[in-house]
Design a protein around this motif. Structure first.
Motif, PDB file in Angstrom:
ATOM      1  N   ASP A 329      10.313  20.552  -3.385  1.00 24.99           N
ATOM      2  CA  ASP A 329       9.985  19.307  -4.083  1.00 24.99           C
ATOM      3  C   ASP A 329      10.179  18.109  -3.154  1.00 24.99           C
ATOM      4  N   SER A 330       9.415  17.050  -3.427  1.00 27.78           N
ATOM      5  CA  SER A 330       9.499  15.834  -2.610  1.00 27.78           C
ATOM      6  C   SER A 330       9.767  14.617  -3.486  1.00 27.78           C
ATOM      7  N   LEU A 331      10.783  13.845  -3.107  1.00 29.54           N
ATOM      8  CA  LEU A 331      11.035  12.544  -3.724  1.00 29.54           C
ATOM      9  C   LEU A 331      10.252  11.506  -2.930  1.00 29.54           C
ATOM     10  N   VAL A 332       9.413  10.728  -3.612  1.00 27.41           N
ATOM     11  CA  VAL A 332       8.555   9.743  -2.960  1.00 27.41           C
ATOM     12  C   VAL A 332       8.822   8.374  -3.575  1.00 27.41           C
ATOM     13  N   CYS A 333       8.938   7.359  -2.727  1.00 24.79           N
ATOM     14  CA  CYS A 333       9.075   5.988  -3.218  1.00 24.79           C
ATOM     15  C   CYS A 333       8.208   5.087  -2.342  1.00 24.79           C
ATOM     16  N   ILE A 334       7.361   4.285  -2.985  1.00 24.93           N
ATOM     17  CA  ILE A 334       6.484   3.367  -2.268  1.00 24.93           C
ATOM     18  C   ILE A 334       6.732   1.948  -2.758  1.00 24.93           C
ATOM     19  N   SER A 335       6.210   0.980  -2.023  1.00 26.91           N
ATOM     20  CA  SER A 335       6.274  -0.409  -2.469  1.00 26.91           C
ATOM     21  C   SER A 335       4.961  -0.783  -3.145  1.00 26.91           C
ATOM     22  N   ASP A 336       4.962  -1.892  -3.879  1.00 23.38           N
ATOM     23  CA  ASP A 336       3.749  -2.266  -4.604  1.00 23.38           C
ATOM     24  C   ASP A 336       2.624  -2.678  -3.659  1.00 23.38           C
ATOM     25  N   GLY A 337       2.964  -2.958  -2.375  1.00 21.15           N
ATOM     26  CA  GLY A 337       1.913  -3.236  -1.404  1.00 21.15           C
ATOM     27  C   GLY A 337       1.012  -2.030  -1.193  1.00 21.15           C
ATOM     28  N   VAL A 338       1.588  -0.818  -1.224  1.00 18.33           N
ATOM     29  CA  VAL A 338       0.787   0.407  -1.130  1.00 18.33           C
ATOM     30  C   VAL A 338      -0.094   0.536  -2.352  1.00 18.33           C
ATOM     31  N   LEU A 339       0.491   0.276  -3.520  1.00 18.08           N
ATOM     32  CA  LEU A 339      -0.254   0.358  -4.774  1.00 18.08           C
ATOM     33  C   LEU A 339      -1.454  -0.590  -4.758  1.00 18.08           C
ATOM     34  N   ASP A 340      -1.218  -1.833  -4.352  1.00 19.75           N
ATOM     35  CA  ASP A 340      -2.290  -2.833  -4.332  1.00 19.75           C
ATOM     36  C   ASP A 340      -3.388  -2.470  -3.331  1.00 19.75           C
ATOM     37  N   ILE A 342      -4.286   0.471  -2.109  1.00 17.70           N
ATOM     38  CA  ILE A 342      -5.070   1.674  -2.403  1.00 17.70           C
ATOM     39  C   ILE A 342      -5.872   1.514  -3.685  1.00 17.70           C
ATOM     40  N   GLY A 343      -5.398   0.687  -4.617  1.00 17.93           N
ATOM     41  CA  GLY A 343      -6.197   0.496  -5.836  1.00 17.93           C
ATOM     42  C   GLY A 343      -5.450   0.709  -7.128  1.00 17.93           C
ATOM     43  N   GLY A 344      -4.256   0.154  -7.237  1.00 16.17           N
ATOM     44  CA  GLY A 344      -3.529   0.211  -8.507  1.00 16.17           C
ATOM     45  C   GLY A 344      -3.060   1.619  -8.855  1.00 16.17           C
ATOM     46  N   GLU A 345      -3.181   1.982 -10.106  1.00 20.45           N
ATOM     47  CA  GLU A 345      -2.660   3.254 -10.597  1.00 20.45           C
ATOM     48  C   GLU A 345      -3.314   4.458  -9.929  1.00 20.45           C
ATOM     49  N   ARG A 346      -4.519   4.283  -9.452  1.00 23.61           N
ATOM     50  CA  ARG A 346      -5.164   5.431  -8.803  1.00 23.61           C
ATOM     51  C   ARG A 346      -4.497   5.786  -7.480  1.00 23.61           C
ATOM     52  N   ALA A 347      -3.550   4.946  -7.052  1.00 22.38           N
ATOM     53  CA  ALA A 347      -2.814   5.264  -5.830  1.00 22.38           C
ATOM     54  C   ALA A 347      -1.921   6.488  -6.015  1.00 22.38           C
ATOM     55  N   PHE A 348      -1.429   6.718  -7.235  1.00 25.16           N
ATOM     56  CA  PHE A 348      -0.465   7.808  -7.427  1.00 25.16           C
ATOM     57  C   PHE A 348      -1.077   9.184  -7.157  1.00 25.16           C
ATOM     58  N   SER A 370      -1.648   4.792   6.666  1.00 23.82           N
ATOM     59  CA  SER A 370      -2.996   4.723   7.216  1.00 23.82           C
ATOM     60  C   SER A 370      -4.012   4.435   6.114  1.00 23.82           C
ATOM     61  N   VAL A 371      -3.873   5.097   4.976  1.00 24.24           N
ATOM     62  CA  VAL A 371      -4.781   4.868   3.848  1.00 24.24           C
ATOM     63  C   VAL A 371      -4.600   3.449   3.310  1.00 24.24           C
ATOM     64  N   ALA A 372      -3.347   2.967   3.263  1.00 20.94           N
ATOM     65  CA  ALA A 372      -3.091   1.604   2.782  1.00 20.94           C
ATOM     66  C   ALA A 372      -3.731   0.573   3.703  1.00 20.94           C
ATOM     67  N   ARG A 373      -3.645   0.787   5.010  1.00 21.06           N
ATOM     68  CA  ARG A 373      -4.249  -0.143   5.970  1.00 21.06           C
ATOM     69  C   ARG A 373      -5.765  -0.181   5.828  1.00 21.06           C
ATOM     70  N   ALA A 374      -6.350   0.951   5.433  1.00 23.97           N
ATOM     71  CA  ALA A 374      -7.807   1.014   5.278  1.00 23.97           C
ATOM     72  C   ALA A 374      -8.272   0.333   3.993  1.00 23.97           C
ATOM     73  N   GLY A 375      -7.337   0.050   3.086  1.00 25.50           N
ATOM     74  CA  GLY A 375      -7.671  -0.638   1.849  1.00 25.50           C
ATOM     75  C   GLY A 375      -7.639  -2.137   2.035  1.00 25.50           C
ATOM     76  N   ILE A 376      -6.932  -2.812   1.146  1.00 26.67           N
ATOM     77  CA  ILE A 376      -6.814  -4.271   1.227  1.00 26.67           C
ATOM     78  C   ILE A 376      -5.327  -4.612   1.315  1.00 26.67           C
ATOM     79  N   PRO A 377      -4.725  -4.527   2.516  1.00 31.64           N
ATOM     80  CA  PRO A 377      -3.275  -4.720   2.669  1.00 31.64           C
ATOM     81  C   PRO A 377      -2.879  -6.192   2.623  1.00 31.64           C
ATOM     82  N   ILE A 378      -2.714  -6.733   1.423  1.00 26.92           N
ATOM     83  CA  ILE A 378      -2.350  -8.133   1.275  1.00 26.92           C
ATOM     84  C   ILE A 378      -0.849  -8.329   1.181  1.00 26.92           C
ATOM     85  N   ASP A 379      -0.099  -7.241   1.148  1.00 30.33           N
ATOM     86  CA  ASP A 379       1.350  -7.336   1.004  1.00 30.33           C
ATOM     87  C   ASP A 379       2.006  -6.336   1.956  1.00 30.33           C
TER      88      ASP A 379
END
Length: 391
Positions: A329-340, A342-348, A370-379
């Motif tokens: 199992d993997s415990l994962v924690c991201i910041s909301d900058g990743v969420l924003d 990649i595209g909101g809830e579809r980031a999960f 890398s995927v976050a950088r390819a999106g819209i990294p505003i945070d």
């Protein structure tokens, strides 16, 4: 006057080094510098204004009005200003023996009036000028000369602010954990990329006896102030964990930064966990809500946020919750900058697929960013992955 060629060369080498250190050459236009040149044009009523930096054989203009972005350095008025490291004011170049036959006077742009103030790097080296120019003569009053100096000081402050951010970024990177926790039976990886020079996001990990702690924080805001608050929270949590449980540690951190958060009108979301060798994870989620467990076999468990962020008034205790990690199992924690980005809830589901598709947490973290950088990294973007061994 005898000119010491070696001294001149040493000064030029130091000046070029300082200019390079600013990291401004050949950068794009910026509104903060363009604002100053527009204001100078209005105040002095001239057709040409420039924030000029002197590279080896060229004048390069960070911001300009009525001029080209580059011009030769040889015979340049700005070169004289920098070499004498003092204001140069020429009322009518055609009537000045020093400049009457200057190529910028007898040829394009046919200068008559020039007033320039030197610009200095943080170490005091003269690296360029703020100058106002015209094709007709002018005479500046003492008050106008002071205004030009004030505007040059403004340009210097902007240049130094970049340098301070660079230094702060280096200092902030130095605060990130260098060694992984001992964490037998676990593999951990993390990365943080700021949207500016310094980040309001932070992560940390460290051993506590046979256990180890993982922290992810997100200060609402960007830049220097957010980075300072983040460093304070990190330090408070590390200090408290030696003698307090999770709830007391988070409360101690909250009290430490309470006044700063109130003055800045901001808050900090926080995920702070203590992992045990048997796979048990005790955690406090203070308004973060972006931690989840990717199960080895199937499914994802979102970890609920049980309390408000640090900096917001709350009467409820921050009671730790518990989740168990099974083998693989993997415990994962991201910041909301990743969420924003990649595209909101579809980031999960995207992050879940990345974690499942990478053999190591390090590979998963690298791919998430890398995927976050390819999106819209505003945070700021941060990701932490902890995987329990499948053995």
């Amino acid at each position: 006057m005898v000119v010491d060629a070696q001294s001149v060369q040493q000064t030029e080498v130091a000046r070029q080094r300082a200019l390079s250190g600013l990291g401004v050459l050949d950068s794009g236009p910026e509104a903060r510098f363009d604002r100053i040149t527009r204001l100078a044009q209005q105040l002095f009523g001239v057709p040409m204004v420039s924030i000029t930096l002197l590279d080896r054989d060229r004048q390069w203009r960070k911001s300009q009005i009525g001029l080209t972005q580059e011009a030769p350095r040889e015979k340049a008025f700005c070169d004289v200003t920098v070499r004498q490291d003092a204001a140069l004011i020429v009322d009518d170049a055609s009537d000045d023996d020093r400049f009457a036959d200057n190529p910028f006077v007898v040829g394009d742009p046919h200068l008559r009036f020039y007033a320039g103030e030197p610009l200095h790097a943080p170490g005091g080296e003269a690296v360029g000028t703020l100058c106002v120019l015209d094709t007709v003569p002018h005479t500046l009053s003492p008050e106008q000369e002071r205004v030009l100096r004030d505007l040059a000081d403004w340009v210097q402050d902007e240049l130094h602010r970049d340098d301070e951010l660079d230094r702060a970024a280096i200092a902030q990177k130095g605060l990130l954990p260098r060694r992984k926790p001992r964490a037998p039976g676990f593999d951990v990886a993390a990365a943080c990329e700021p949207s500016r020079g310094v980040s309001g996001d932070f992560y940390d990990w460290y051993d506590v006896g046979d256990d180890f702690c993982i922290t992810v924080g997100d200060v609402m805001g960007k830049g220097m102030a957010a980075a300072i608050v983040g460093a304070s929270v990190r330090t408070a949590l590390r200090s408290a964990m030696d003698f307090a449980d999770l709830e007391e540690s988070v409360d101690a951190a909250s009290r430490l930064v309470e006044e700063d958060l109130d003055q800045l009108a901001t808050f900090v979301t926080l995920f702070h966990a203590r992992l045990h060798p048997d796979g048990g994870v005790d955690y406090v989620d203070a308004g973060h809500g972006l931690a989840f467990v990717v199960r080895d076999r199937n499914g994802v468990d979102r970890l609920p946020s049980g309390s408000l962020p640090l900096g917001l008034p709350t009467m409820e205790p921050r009671i730790p919750q518990r989740v168990d990690l099974g083998p693989g199992d993997s415990l994962v924690c991201i910041s909301d900058g990743v969420l924003d980005a990649i595209g909101g809830e579809r980031a999960f589901p995207i992050v879940e697929a990345i974690v499942r598709g990478n053999a190591t947490p390090g590979g998963a973290v690298s791919r998430i960013l890398s995927v976050a950088r390819a999106g819209i990294p505003i945070d700021d973007v941060t990701a932490v992955v902890v995987r329990r061994s499948d053995r």
